[in-house]
Design an enzyme around this catalytic site. Structure first.
Site, PDB file in Angstrom:
ATOM      1  N   HIS A 168     -37.598  -1.199 -13.359  1.00  0.00           N
ATOM      2  CA  HIS A 168     -36.225  -0.856 -12.952  1.00  0.00           C
ATOM      3  C   HIS A 168     -35.313  -2.086 -12.947  1.00  0.00           C
ATOM      4  O   HIS A 168     -34.289  -2.087 -13.645  1.00  0.00           O
ATOM      5  CB  HIS A 168     -36.231  -0.126 -11.608  1.00  0.00           C
ATOM      6  CG  HIS A 168     -34.905  -0.049 -10.945  1.00  0.00           C
ATOM      7  ND1 HIS A 168     -33.845   0.634 -11.507  1.00  0.00           N
ATOM      8  CD2 HIS A 168     -34.444  -0.590  -9.795  1.00  0.00           C
ATOM      9  CE1 HIS A 168     -32.783   0.509 -10.707  1.00  0.00           C
ATOM     10  NE2 HIS A 168     -33.122  -0.244  -9.664  1.00  0.00           N
ATOM     11  N   GLU A 184     -34.215  -6.302  -0.157  1.00  0.00           N
ATOM     12  CA  GLU A 184     -34.232  -5.022   0.533  1.00  0.00           C
ATOM     13  C   GLU A 184     -35.645  -4.454   0.681  1.00  0.00           C
ATOM     14  O   GLU A 184     -36.014  -3.972   1.734  1.00  0.00           O
ATOM     15  CB  GLU A 184     -33.359  -4.027  -0.262  1.00  0.00           C
ATOM     16  CG  GLU A 184     -33.456  -2.603   0.219  1.00  0.00           C
ATOM     17  CD  GLU A 184     -32.263  -2.209   1.068  1.00  0.00           C
ATOM     18  OE1 GLU A 184     -31.184  -2.097   0.497  1.00  0.00           O
ATOM     19  OE2 GLU A 184     -32.437  -2.024   2.294  1.00  0.00           O
ATOM     20  N   ASP A 185     -36.426  -4.547  -0.384  1.00  0.00           N
ATOM     21  CA  ASP A 185     -37.699  -3.818  -0.417  1.00  0.00           C
ATOM     22  C   ASP A 185     -38.941  -4.662  -0.188  1.00  0.00           C
ATOM     23  O   ASP A 185     -40.020  -4.117  -0.015  1.00  0.00           O
ATOM     24  CB  ASP A 185     -37.860  -3.106  -1.781  1.00  0.00           C
ATOM     25  CG  ASP A 185     -36.768  -2.069  -2.013  1.00  0.00           C
ATOM     26  OD1 ASP A 185     -36.104  -1.693  -1.032  1.00  0.00           O
ATOM     27  OD2 ASP A 185     -36.591  -1.640  -3.168  1.00  0.00           O
ATOM     28  N   ASP A 244     -27.259  -0.762 -11.873  1.00  0.00           N
ATOM     29  CA  ASP A 244     -28.379  -0.266 -11.063  1.00  0.00           C
ATOM     30  C   ASP A 244     -28.300   1.251 -10.958  1.00  0.00           C
ATOM     31  O   ASP A 244     -29.254   1.981 -11.232  1.00  0.00           O
ATOM     32  CB  ASP A 244     -28.293  -0.933  -9.681  1.00  0.00           C
ATOM     33  CG  ASP A 244     -29.324  -0.413  -8.703  1.00  0.00           C
ATOM     34  OD1 ASP A 244     -30.470  -0.165  -9.122  1.00  0.00           O
ATOM     35  OD2 ASP A 244     -28.981  -0.276  -7.502  1.00  0.00           O
ATOM     36  N   ASP A 289      -8.375  18.331 -26.049  1.00  0.00           N
ATOM     37  CA  ASP A 289      -9.005  17.022 -26.040  1.00  0.00           C
ATOM     38  C   ASP A 289     -10.485  17.034 -26.354  1.00  0.00           C
ATOM     39  O   ASP A 289     -11.203  16.120 -26.017  1.00  0.00           O
ATOM     40  CB  ASP A 289      -8.785  16.350 -24.679  1.00  0.00           C
ATOM     41  CG  ASP A 289      -7.312  16.089 -24.444  1.00  0.00           C
ATOM     42  OD1 ASP A 289      -6.565  16.121 -25.430  1.00  0.00           O
ATOM     43  OD2 ASP A 289      -6.942  15.883 -23.289  1.00  0.00           O
TER      44      ASP A 289
HETATM   45 MN    MN Z   1     -32.138  -0.806  -7.798  1.00  0.00          MN
END
Ligand code: MN
Length: 724
Positions: free
Chosen positions: A49, A78-79, A141, A261
């Site tokens: 990721h 964060e993780d 992200d 359009d």
């Molecule tokens: Mn992320």
């Protein structure tokens, strides 16, 4: 597609810009180790990721080394156990700041209830990203998460799509990153309205061949007419995004066939002059639809978008939009803010963060979209006030406060009671002091007491920054003090009433309070205590009130009740008079008859003044006993062992002679009676008149002194007088 570090490195090597490959690989190494053993719901290692995010930033936005490093590390703080300080130490201030920024905006609770709320959150997200690269990383992200949303649970799909549609796509739009905006919208729509999405997809699919032929033919026709322009213009043809068509069909309720359009042809030129020339050629070739021409070159959109737009109808009667712009305008249109990194290599975020933020701020402030009709509805008025901070409740409600506000301001902004009951505050889960200054994006939790006894600290009104909080704190203290005030005021008034031997009932108090413009007796008490009214004035008013009552209710009208009472209360002794059936009652002596011990007396129960004692033969008694208040008269007697003293006035007439006054005073003094007042004057007939006020213990003593005075040489008469 699963992204690997090799793909990323290959891509970096393809880039024209130079990158610090070692730094990027080192960032990868740290992230890989930190996320080791963690997998995404799709089953791939988690590290894929951040690599994908870095890849998007590189491929789509040509972002710089620090941004790529930060992208690789964006979920680490964060993780995992890795601390921001470690990142700063190893990769420097910039990377650490970017990671921190992405972490923080990732913690902002995103929920939508109303457009204004969502707009506030968008503002916060942008405002929090002091370095615009933060929001670009966050967009990449989110884009990757949207692209891989398939493997998540339906709940997660819905939640993430909703957030993307409400927050990230509009931010991408605001920053002019059109590609990302459109992709995010289409991906979100796929989960938010799968049926609607598929229907439009199917409609577009049905005539795919016809459509491709149509677009190709239009491109060919235009190309032929502008062959003399060198280098040859780029002519692109495409079908507009599914979401833009969806909006027209489902939200505007247009028929699929009426949508102008669906098709868009884009002509990319070198100069602005060429753009206007080509516009003329297009209008010559196809019939323009009125009011569909927009000159965003002369008047760029606030997100710096520039282009000429016109909608024309081809020979088949199919309308299509033509966009005409320069290459530079095209870059801006595609990459918005990020075009900065993509096409102006070398800047690489070297512009001071503050300045860059100013630029974004200006961009936001100018946002007053005079867009085409469809977009007006989504036009968002932004007034990002640099003087405000935006903070969150744990539930995600946005509280806007002036810069410098602290948790006290926050608590009172939520609710007055929350402020009053606050015992402490947490910011981002950590306890903070009451003077903690709030920053945009802070998630603030106020701890409150459940106890019945609570209240702000006295110094809060000084700590608080907002007038709202200050006023609420002051109001609390005023109200709390009010209760104290009422107590104190009541006690003070009662004391003074006792001192004045006055008893007043509630009704009378209320009347007195209202006459002095107080709404209630409590208000009067409170005012007495905090000095809003003078106690002596209140007493005076109450006396007036009593007098009024007596005038109304009693035929007995003491000569001057106020004077009487003030003069008489000094000698109103508890045991001076015995009243039938009444104990311990305030007693005063009526001035109209000036009773003395030994006199036959009678009492009158006044309204509030206690019992007024008259001589039994007083003419007011005769009147009073006939009045409707006759029930108020009660039997009274002098107490046997009365130690009271009373004043009496004696009127003396004497032949004028030397030393007369001296002899009179000597006669009184020899009986050891105090003289209060003595006045002498000549009468017209040549005699002298002496009026003397003395203190006696009772009628017997008075009789004795009168006899004594009558014996003074030259005294013609000496008599007790009712006057004082
Ligand atoms: Mn992320």
């Amino acid at each position: 597609m699963v992204y690997t570090i090799d793909m990323l490195i290959n891509k970096i090597e393809e880039m024209e810009k130079s990158y610090d490959l070692d730094k990027i690989q080192s960032a990868y190494g740290l992230a890989e180790k930190a996320h080791n053993g963690v997998f995404r719901t799709s089953g791939e290692p988690y590290i894929t990721h951040p690599v994908a995010v870095a890849y998007i930033l590189l491929e789509q936005f040509c972002m710089d080394t620090d941004t790529i490093c930060a992208a690789l590390l964006h979920d680490v703080v964060e993780d995992t156990d890795i601390k921001l300080e470690a990142i700063q130490k190893k990769f420097g201030e910039d990377v650490a700041r970017l990671v921190d920024g992405v972490t923080k905006i990732g913690q902002v609770p995103l929920n939508t209830r109303e457009e204004q709320h969502a707009e506030n959150i968008r503002k916060i997200l942008i405002a929090m990203s002091k370095d615009i690269r933060v929001i670009i990383i966050k967009l990449a992200d989110r884009l990757h998460n949207m692209r891989t949303l398939e493997s998540r649970s339906p709940e997660k799909q819905l939640k993430t799509s909703l957030e993307t549609m409400n927050f990230y796509a509009p931010i991408a739009h605001r920053l002019g990153i059109n590609d990302v905006k459109e992709e995010m919208e289409d991906l979100s729509l796929r989960y938010l309205d799968p049926y609607g999405f598929k229907e439009i997809e199917a409609l577009l699919d049905v005539h795919k061949d016809e459509r491709d032929t149509f677009i190709d033919r239009i491109r060919g026709m235009i190309s032929e007419r502008i062959t003399d322009i060198q280098p040859p213009p780029i002519i692109e043809g495409r079908v507009k995004s599914i979401y833009s068509i969806y909006k027209k069909v489902y939200i505007k309720g247009k028929d699929f066939s009426e949508i102008y359009d669906i098709y868009a042809v884009r002509i990319i030129l070198q100069t602005v002059v060429e753009c206007y020339n080509v516009l003329g050629i297009i209008h010559d070739m196809f019939r323009p639809i009125p009011y569909r021409f927009k000159d965003y070159i002369a008047m760029p959109k606030p997100n710096r978008y520039q282009s000429l737009h016109t909608t024309v109808i081809g020979r088949e009667g199919i309308p299509f939009e033509v966009q005409i712009r320069t290459q530079e305008m095209h870059n801006t249109a595609q990459y918005g803010v990020a075009a900065h990194w993509k096409y102006k290599a070398g800047i690489q975020g070297s512009v001071a963060g503050e300045k860059r933020f100013d630029w974004i701020r200006q961009l936001l402030e100018q946002q007053q979209e005079a867009d085409d009709v469809e977009q007006i509805s989504e036009a968002i008025k932004v007034d990002l006030a640099p003087d405000d901070v935006f903070v969150f409740t744990p539930k995600g409600d946005v509280i806007t406060l002036p810069v410098g506000s602290n948790v006290i301001d926050f608590a009172y902004a939520i609710h007055t009671q929350v402020g009053h009951k606050m015992t402490g505050a947490k910011v981002g889960g950590r306890m903070v002091s009451f003077d903690y200054t709030l920053h945009t994006g802070d998630i603030v939790e106020i701890l409150t007491t459940g106890s019945e006894s609570y209240g702000p600290n006295r110094n809060w009104s000084e700590i608080a920054k907002t007038n709202e909080a200050k006023a609420k704190i002051r109001a609390w203290f005023k109200r709390e003090r009010r209760e104290e005030n009422i107590e104190c005021g009541k006690a003070a008034l009662e004391k003074e009433l006792r001192r004045n031997a006055m008893t007043v009932d509630d009704e009378m108090l209320l009347e007195a309070a209202q006459r002095q413009r107080f709404a209630s007796v409590d208000d009067l008490y409170a005012a007495i205590s905090y000095g809003g009214v003078q106690l002596s004035k209140v007493i005076t008013k109450l006396k007036e009130e009593l007098l009024r009552h007596q005038k109304i209710t009693a035929a007995v009208q003491p000569v001057d009740i106020e004077k009487t009472i003030s003069a008489n209360n000094k000698r109103a002794q508890k045991n001076g008079v015995i009243l039938d059936g009444i104990d311990d009652c305030a007693v005063k002596y009526a001035q109209c008859c000036n009773p003395l011990p030994g006199d036959d007396i009678i009492g009158f129960i006044t309204r509030g003044y206690g019992v007024s004692i008259h001589k039994a033969d007083c003419q007011n008694v005769a009147l009073g006993l006939k009045s409707e208040n006759r029930d108020r008269w009660i039997a009274a007697h002098w107490a046997v062992n009365s130690s009271s003293s009373f004043r009496a006035t004696i009127d003396i007439i004497a032949e004028d002679r030397t030393a007369l006054l001296a002899d009179v005073t000597t006669a009184i003094a020899s009986n050891r009676l105090p003289i209060y007042e003595i006045n002498a004057h000549y009468l017209k007939n040549g005699n002298a008149n002496i009026i003397v006020t003395i203190e006696v213990s009772g009628i017997e003593q008075l009789k004795n002194i009168i006899l004594r005075l009558q014996k003074v040489p030259g005294v013609i008469s000496a008599e007790r007088t009712g006057k004082q």
